[in-house]
Design an enzyme around this catalytic site. Structure first.
Site, PDB file in Angstrom:
ATOM      1  N   GLN A 155       0.849  -1.194   0.000  1.00  0.00           N
ATOM      2  CA  GLN A 155       0.000   0.000   0.000  1.00  0.00           C
ATOM      3  C   GLN A 155       0.884   1.244   0.000  1.00  0.00           C
ATOM      4  OE1 GLN A 155      -3.148   1.363   0.475  1.00  0.00           O
ATOM      5  NE2 GLN A 155      -2.300   3.334   1.067  1.00  0.00           N
ATOM      6  N   THR A 156       0.517   2.224  -0.814  1.00  0.00           N
ATOM      7  CA  THR A 156       1.277   3.464  -0.792  1.00  0.00           C
ATOM      8  C   THR A 156       0.410   4.625  -1.250  1.00  0.00           C
ATOM      9  OG1 THR A 156       3.314   4.558  -1.510  1.00  0.00           O
ATOM     10  CG2 THR A 156       2.173   3.196  -3.141  1.00  0.00           C
ATOM     11  N   ARG A 157       0.768   5.820  -0.806  1.00  0.00           N
ATOM     12  CA  ARG A 157       0.165   7.035  -1.351  1.00  0.00           C
ATOM     13  C   ARG A 157       1.258   7.971  -1.859  1.00  0.00           C
ATOM     14  NH1 ARG A 157      -0.290   8.482   4.444  1.00  0.00           N
ATOM     15  NH2 ARG A 157       0.438  10.632   4.752  1.00  0.00           N
ATOM     16  N   HIS A 199      10.306   5.651  -2.746  1.00  0.00           N
ATOM     17  CA  HIS A 199      11.599   6.121  -2.285  1.00  0.00           C
ATOM     18  C   HIS A 199      12.396   4.922  -1.765  1.00  0.00           C
ATOM     19  CE1 HIS A 199       9.705   5.858   1.660  1.00  0.00           C
ATOM     20  NE2 HIS A 199       8.824   6.794   1.340  1.00  0.00           N
ATOM     21  N   HIS A 233      10.801   2.559   0.971  1.00  0.00           N
ATOM     22  CA  HIS A 233       9.764   1.659   0.473  1.00  0.00           C
ATOM     23  C   HIS A 233      10.359   0.596  -0.451  1.00  0.00           C
ATOM     24  CE1 HIS A 233       6.090   4.470   1.327  1.00  0.00           C
ATOM     25  NE2 HIS A 233       6.596   3.903   2.407  1.00  0.00           N
ATOM     26  N   ARG A 289       6.162   1.229   9.279  1.00  0.00           N
ATOM     27  CA  ARG A 289       6.108   2.220  10.365  1.00  0.00           C
ATOM     28  C   ARG A 289       4.998   3.226  10.101  1.00  0.00           C
ATOM     29  NH1 ARG A 289       7.664   7.358  11.295  1.00  0.00           N
ATOM     30  NH2 ARG A 289       8.535   7.901  13.342  1.00  0.00           N
ATOM     31  N   ASP A 290       4.182   3.513  11.111  1.00  0.00           N
ATOM     32  CA  ASP A 290       3.133   4.529  11.060  1.00  0.00           C
ATOM     33  C   ASP A 290       2.271   4.385   9.803  1.00  0.00           C
ATOM     34  OD1 ASP A 290       1.699   6.655  12.099  1.00  0.00           O
ATOM     35  OD2 ASP A 290       2.947   8.181  11.145  1.00  0.00           O
TER      36      ASP A 290
END
Length: 350
Positions: A157-159, A163, A166, A252-253
């Site tokens: 999952q990413t928005r 980088h 990731h 993380r977070d």
């Protein structure tokens, strides 16, 4: 009593995602029993784990009655119906349980408090089937994974554009599984986030130049970001399970925003639920990758002892700051090829 209401784009997308099975086992917007159970126990009334309320807000003066058919329109077009089961209110106490705060600086809280507190639950039927043409469908992704011969698939999952942190997580996923499913959010995001165009352009360049082509598949996920931290991390895992993933990365977070959640609160909730219930997907709870000046590479505190002395943080927030200030992100954070792909986009930020 009214029988027609106008819905917004995010609500329409929820209906589409219910119709395709992306939000299985939901068959419609949550009734009060499901809503209360999700808010209080992270499960539907059936016992299935589900962590985010999916609700339809309606005007306070609707006078809806159980058994009534409510017609839903989008831009004046009748697109769906809902058989009303009941109505109920989402209170500030409920919002606080979902987001762990009532601070309207939290974009999810602000968005929720802008909605009507009155919610209606019931099974939905999408009438305009043309809306499914470009929808992400579980039967499609499952077939793609099967055709590629992948017996294990890790979802990511990413928005943000990719980088180095990731990339580190994704390469771990590829060591564990046959294939990597990159599934970026392309629905509503808060102002200042990267545009869909920038995220997709970055990942297309990454897949084209750096990842083995037969090990990666990418397709966007149309759903809004809720920034609900731990709850949304598990919610994201459930969606990827429905799409055919056997594994899902929680970092993380995950789905956090503005320091409202602890760094590994999402890990804690995911671990708690996975130990107690069968989620149908294996969770890879991975620690924060960072660049270590002493080790000279991207590492995590699980395999490096220099977190307090030689850590250089890598995050989408930092990269956004670089770009907004007209600076070039250091290549320890972002590959030059990815930066170049982002700069070619017509609009980089929302």
């Amino acid at each position: 009593m009214i029988d027609f209401i106008e819905i917004d784009e995010e609500t329409l997308q929820d209906i589409i995602n219910i119709e395709t099975g992306l939000l299985y086992p939901l068959q419609g917007f949550m009734n009060e029993a499901d809503f209360r159970s999700v808010v209080d126990t992270y499960r539907l009334a059936s016992g299935d784990v589900f962590t985010i309320p999916i609700t339809l807000d309606v005007p306070e003066d609707t006078g809806l009655a159980p058994g009534q058919t409510l017609h839903l329109s989008f831009h004046g077009n009748h697109v769906a119906d809902m058989e009303v089961e009941d109505t109920y209110h989402m209170t500030d106490a409920d919002i606080e349980k979902v987001f762990c705060t009532l601070d309207e600086k939290h974009p999810g809280v602000k968005k929720e408090k802008e909605r009507s507190t009155l919610r209606a639950g019931g099974k939905t039927v999408l009438l305009d089937k043309s809306l499914l043409e470009d929808a992400l469908k579980p039967e499609k992704t499952k077939k793609i994974f099967a055709d590629k011969g992948w017996k294990s698939v890790v979802g990511f999952q990413t928005r943000n554009p990719i980088h180095k942190a990731h990339e580190h997580l994704q390469r771990i996923g590829l060591e564990v599984c046959d294939g990597l499913f990159i599934n970026p959010i392309i629905g509503w995001k808060k102002k200042g986030d990267f545009t869909q165009e920038a995220v997709v352009a970055a990942y297309e360049r990454m897949v084209e130049e750096f990842y083995p082509h037969n090990s990666v598949y990418m397709e966007g996920l149309k759903t809004q970001m809720r920034y609900a931290g731990p709850r949304e991390a598990v919610f994201h895992a459930i969606i990827r399970r429905n799409l055919g993933c056997t594994h899902f990365i929680i970092g993380r977070d995950h789905a956090g925003v503005g320091g409202f959640y602890g760094a590994y609160d999402a890990h804690a909730l995911a671990r708690k639920l996975a130990e107690k219930y069968d989620l149908g997907v294996e969770l890879l709870l991975l620690h924060e990758p960072y660049y270590c000046k002493k080790c000279g590479m991207v590492v995590s505190e699980k395999n490096c002892s220099h977190y307090k002395t030689d850590r250089v943080e890598i995050s989408g927030t930092i990269i956004r700051k670089y770009i907004n200030e007209g600076a070039i992100p250091d290549e320890i954070m972002l590959r030059k090829e990815i930066f170049d792909a982002i700069l070619k986009c017509e609009q980089i930020f929302i």
